[in-house]
Design an enzyme around this catalytic site. Sequence first.
Site, short mmCIF file in Angstrom:
data_model
loop_
_atom_site.label_atom_id
_atom_site.label_comp_id
_atom_site.label_asym_id
_atom_site.label_seq_id
_atom_site.Cartn_x
_atom_site.Cartn_y
_atom_site.Cartn_z
N HIS A 213 34.81 46.80 43.39
CA HIS A 213 36.04 45.60 42.76
C HIS A 213 37.07 44.46 43.48
O HIS A 213 37.29 45.48 45.15
CB HIS A 213 37.06 46.22 42.16
CG HIS A 213 37.54 45.91 41.47
ND1 HIS A 213 39.32 46.28 40.48
CD2 HIS A 213 37.52 44.01 40.81
CE1 HIS A 213 40.12 44.91 39.95
NE2 HIS A 213 38.93 44.11 40.30
N ASP B 74 32.77 44.42 39.84
CA ASP B 74 34.35 43.82 39.03
C ASP B 74 34.13 42.42 40.57
O ASP B 74 34.67 43.13 41.95
CB ASP B 74 35.13 44.09 38.78
CG ASP B 74 36.30 42.33 38.99
OD1 ASP B 74 35.66 41.78 38.69
OD2 ASP B 74 37.56 42.59 38.08
N ASN C 276 34.38 39.10 30.95
CA ASN C 276 36.31 38.65 30.83
C ASN C 276 36.50 37.86 29.31
O ASN C 276 36.31 36.59 30.21
CB ASN C 276 36.48 38.66 32.11
CG ASN C 276 38.52 38.55 32.53
OD1 ASN C 276 38.96 37.56 32.93
ND2 ASN C 276 38.98 39.99 32.37
N PHE D 79 41.35 32.71 29.98
CA PHE D 79 40.33 32.77 30.78
C PHE D 79 38.91 33.17 30.02
O PHE D 79 38.92 34.21 29.76
CB PHE D 79 40.52 33.07 32.39
CG PHE D 79 38.80 33.50 32.78
CD1 PHE D 79 38.21 32.27 33.58
CD2 PHE D 79 37.61 34.72 32.79
CE1 PHE D 79 37.24 32.52 33.94
CE2 PHE D 79 36.89 34.64 33.10
CZ PHE D 79 36.13 33.58 34.19
#
Length: 641
Positions: free
Chosen positions: A433, A503, A568, A573
């Site tokens: 991440h 991620d 996401n 966003f």
Amino acid sequence: MQHHHHQNSLGHYPSPPSHQQQSPAAQPISTHWQQQLMKYEETMRTARSPHHRARASAMASRGVAKSAITITNPNKPSEEDNPPSPSLALAVAIGHPSSTIAPSAEPVMRPAAPRPPENTWTQLDMGGVNIKSIPPSSGLFSFTFLTCLYLNHNALTSVPPEIAKLRHLDLLDLSGNNLTSVPPEIGMVITLRELYLFDNHLSTIPPEFGTLHRLKTLGIEGNPIDSNLKAILQKDGTPALISYLRDSCPMPVQPPPRPLIQINPHEPGMETFKVISYNILCERAATAKMYGYTPTWALVWDYRKARILEEVTDSKADIVCLQEADMGQYEDFFSRRLAELGYEGVYGAKSRYKTMQDSDRRLVDGCATFFKKDRYQLVESHLIEFNSIAMQRQDFKKTDDMFNRVLGKDHIAVVVLLEDLVSGTRIIVSNTHLHWDAAYSDVKLVQTALLLEEIEKVAHGFAKYPPRPPDTPAADDEDSVGARPPPPTYADGTKIPLLACGDYNSMPSSGVYDFLSTGSLSPTHPDFLSHTYGNYTSEGLRHKLGLKSAYTTVGAGGVPEEILSMTNVTPGFRGVLDYVWYSPGNLILNSVVGEIEKMYLEKTVGFPNPHFPSDHIPLTATFTVKPQREISIPRPPPVFS
């Protein structure tokens, strides 16, 4: 239908008596309702004339050049040779449009508010011009840059759902019309801070308005509104009413399952496995302040963790990579529940946990990797702390940027080395991440480069390990074991199947993506932001892992295309940040789980929501291990001191 004008003002309410004992009818008016009535009086008094706000703005800015365009009544579209009256004009107002509600500073939330497209004017006044209807095809809904829209004191009987296309509105005034309802789609315009519905015929407010968590003022006076809704607003104000609507909104319709997209057919008898990678949104980050559009009950960890576990178990994955799993929930929930389902886990927390007390460190998030223990055995695990590795690099020690930008970011990766219990096939699984902030694209590049360098080192050592000795066969299983091929050996680390999940907080247009997919990056790449990082910015980045994204396919003209348009989903966003990278030299991609239904997404403000427990969606892919064409001579086992 006659236009409804509700006559009411502060003067119509009796002053409270001076003695302490007051009857219920004489209770003082709350501050919230005083503000409502003041705004109502102001609106009704000043805004009945055509284009009142545009003219007021022009007077206020007299002597200053302003952009203005002519607006045509949608009920009477003009021909090119018959221009509309110059009085139908739009003026750009200076400052906040409301004289009673001042804009408030607000901390930047994780799902940042969407920014409107740049334009020379952002406010449109079409008030008081007797508009009777607005067709869904109106060009008005193409003005997505608008932040303020005045449609007050017209003759509208309805507003089309297409108004939800104006996703950047800060103020919407529909006062003084003939509306008996308002479209629930307005709940998609979560940037709204002021919504005026004064003097209509509304009896209720759509529960979908519960997503308008930034709304400061909802004007409802002058409507026969439901007494329960009105009482909430009178007593506790607009935020309380929005919270009530949000938490009482009916459960939305469940979307259909995401489709399975076949990439390469699976050949019978070949060794296959499935992986799922998922940023689960840690408990401490899922707050009403950050996700005000999500029902409170859908943010509760007990609800979300059950849905997350359901996603993982339904995938039937052999390997599970979770990001943003905090230490406490890993120990108390995921490791225990997944152990019951036959998984073994490896966990690594962000570096900050080392400086914390036990109670606080349980809240620190990290990465958790699980694997089916009846399928694989764990050979080794490695915790990669990017800031610690950066400190050890000689070429970094002379750069201020490393100290000022990299060392303060305590992101990590967990790398596990697995071996198939039957075939002896080895798999390297990285789970990471990276830093989130777009202003630190240089840090993401450094973290990615450090990660791949460490993976190459680990893979090189793993390739030197001798094959696992075959299990002692049972008496009734000698024939099948005798026919089993010998376990594979690996000439070097690049021959071992590799997954690099996580991620990466980087879009497909980023330097991180370019580096991962091509194996190199120029030292002058703009994502370095002109900062200095030793050899990285003097010689560039290189890796030999030959990676490919499982969610990238070849489109028209050989141009790579992303299978997913977003991983996401928040109001500010929607895009791809998460990836499953793999080594195509020794793995064949069979299938991936595809997009969420488009129609569902169009009606969704953002995640998490009742159906999706994180602001990210899980990525699931199935692979086949390529058979080795050549068997290398086994190398001697490593010597450990």
